[in-house]
Motif scaffolding. Sequence first.
Motif, PDB file in Angstrom:
ATOM      1  N   LEU A   5       0.831  -1.177   0.258  1.00 40.36           N
ATOM      2  CA  LEU A   5      -0.119  -0.087  -0.130  1.00 40.36           C
ATOM      3  C   LEU A   5       0.608   1.146  -0.123  1.00 40.36           C
ATOM      4  CD1 LEU A   5      -3.311   0.798   0.465  1.00 40.36           C
ATOM      5  CD2 LEU A   5      -2.412   1.574   2.629  1.00 40.36           C
TER       6      LEU A   5
ATOM      7  N   GLY B 193      -5.272   3.700  -6.256  1.00 39.35           N
ATOM      8  CA  GLY B 193      -5.750   2.142  -5.157  1.00 39.35           C
ATOM      9  C   GLY B 193      -7.077   2.021  -6.526  1.00 39.35           C
TER      10      GLY B 193
ATOM     11  N   LYS C 260     -12.449   0.259   0.916  1.00 36.65           N
ATOM     12  CA  LYS C 260     -11.300   0.720   0.549  1.00 36.65           C
ATOM     13  C   LYS C 260     -10.593   1.644   0.380  1.00 36.65           C
ATOM     14  CE  LYS C 260     -11.318  -2.637  -1.869  1.00 36.65           C
ATOM     15  NZ  LYS C 260     -11.337  -3.641  -3.296  1.00 36.65           N
TER      16      LYS C 260
ATOM     17  N   PHE D 256      -7.338   3.592   0.933  1.00 35.41           N
ATOM     18  CA  PHE D 256      -6.893   3.719   0.065  1.00 35.41           C
ATOM     19  C   PHE D 256      -6.344   5.790  -0.321  1.00 35.41           C
ATOM     20  CE2 PHE D 256      -8.162   0.565  -3.360  1.00 35.41           C
ATOM     21  CZ  PHE D 256      -7.140  -0.489  -1.961  1.00 35.41           C
TER      22      PHE D 256
ATOM     23  N   VAL E 250      -7.923   7.569  -5.916  1.00 40.84           N
ATOM     24  CA  VAL E 250      -8.125   6.523  -6.160  1.00 40.84           C
ATOM     25  C   VAL E 250      -9.011   6.548  -7.989  1.00 40.84           C
ATOM     26  CG1 VAL E 250     -10.759   5.980  -5.330  1.00 40.84           C
ATOM     27  CG2 VAL E 250      -9.305   6.486  -3.875  1.00 40.84           C
TER      28      VAL E 250
END
Length: 396
Positions: free
Chosen positions: A290, A296, A314, A318, A325
């Motif tokens: 990550l 992400g 998530k 993210f 994102v």
Amino acid sequence: MNYFYELKKRQILLVVCNALDDSTRINRRISSDSPAASRKVIQMCQALKKSGVRPYILSLGRGSVDGTKDYFSALVTRIDGIPIIYAPFSHFRVWSQILSFFGLIIPLQRLSKYPNKVAVFYNRLPAYLLTLWEASRLGYRNFLDLEDGELLSSKSFKQYFNSLILEQFEIHCSEGALLACRELQSKTALRPIYSYYGVLEGEINEKRWHSEKISCLMSGTLNPDQGASLLIEAIRRLRGLKTEWSSLITFEVTGKGDSLADFKKLEAEPGFPIVRVHGRTTNARYQRILRESQVGLSLKLVDGKLANTTFPSKVVEFAGSGLLVISTDISDVRSLLGDGAKYVADNDPNILIEHFFNIVNDRRSAELCASMGYQAIKEKCAPESAGLTLQRFFFE
């Protein structure tokens, strides 16, 4: 006298769920857990702890059984400073269900001495029923944490059974409900309600955009409804185009599911972009991936069964970690992130490819968009403000 005054004033909150830490998961040979759900529960407890609440996690500590007669006794440990009490678990099918049904009663009873006590039930699971009834009997103020809309069976018996389960939670969680997204208010009559998306977590890696290549992270449940097929098709088309810029982008895939084998096949095949499949990792390993990623991916299909009655947690993870994102335009994602994310409509892989192209060729704009997403999460999901809001919702 002071002791009893402090006892009365103390705010105790129990989250009844199936959260797991890596050590317990590996020891009990569980591979069907939800890391995202565990993280969300732990982060909520940490936020509440900052606001003065004393949180405990009561976990079933279970997963899919393999038919062996292996038995694991009840366990008490800590996850990031939060006490977690695991029910006993067995891989023997019938015994496993019995252990889960009765396994959390004793810790629930021992913690009932506190007058100011709340129990939060993470989704409406049949395995919680005895714990739910006992919590009501012991004077807990019960809340429901509703994370997704249940898919009712078309079979009459199962439909009737599911309706009975839902009715019990409506009766015994009468204090209110946390909702993963606003659309879920139509799935419960409980009031008051509060849409809770999660808590900002992680440190910002200031150097992530200095990398020569762009790393995109796909994590969690890997199946078509979660967008795995959408991403696979986009990667295949990119490889067919054989553009120069596609060599500057890589895909890191973590998690498990029906599409894991398809990603492994992509990994083994030559061509750009490169795909690296990690499968189900430990939390520490996942955090490293990550931290090194720039993008992400949250690609739950727009027309999926739970597209608008759940929220992809998530997204908060993210954006809160500083990633840009890319999300399908579902649920409350746009209302939460606004212009701080890139959106995919109509499950179109060409839109996804266009986003990849723009990110590679204009990193500065991509970095600014990621920064906007981080600021949106920081404003709405900071631990201190989230903890106070939750504390007021549960206790005031």
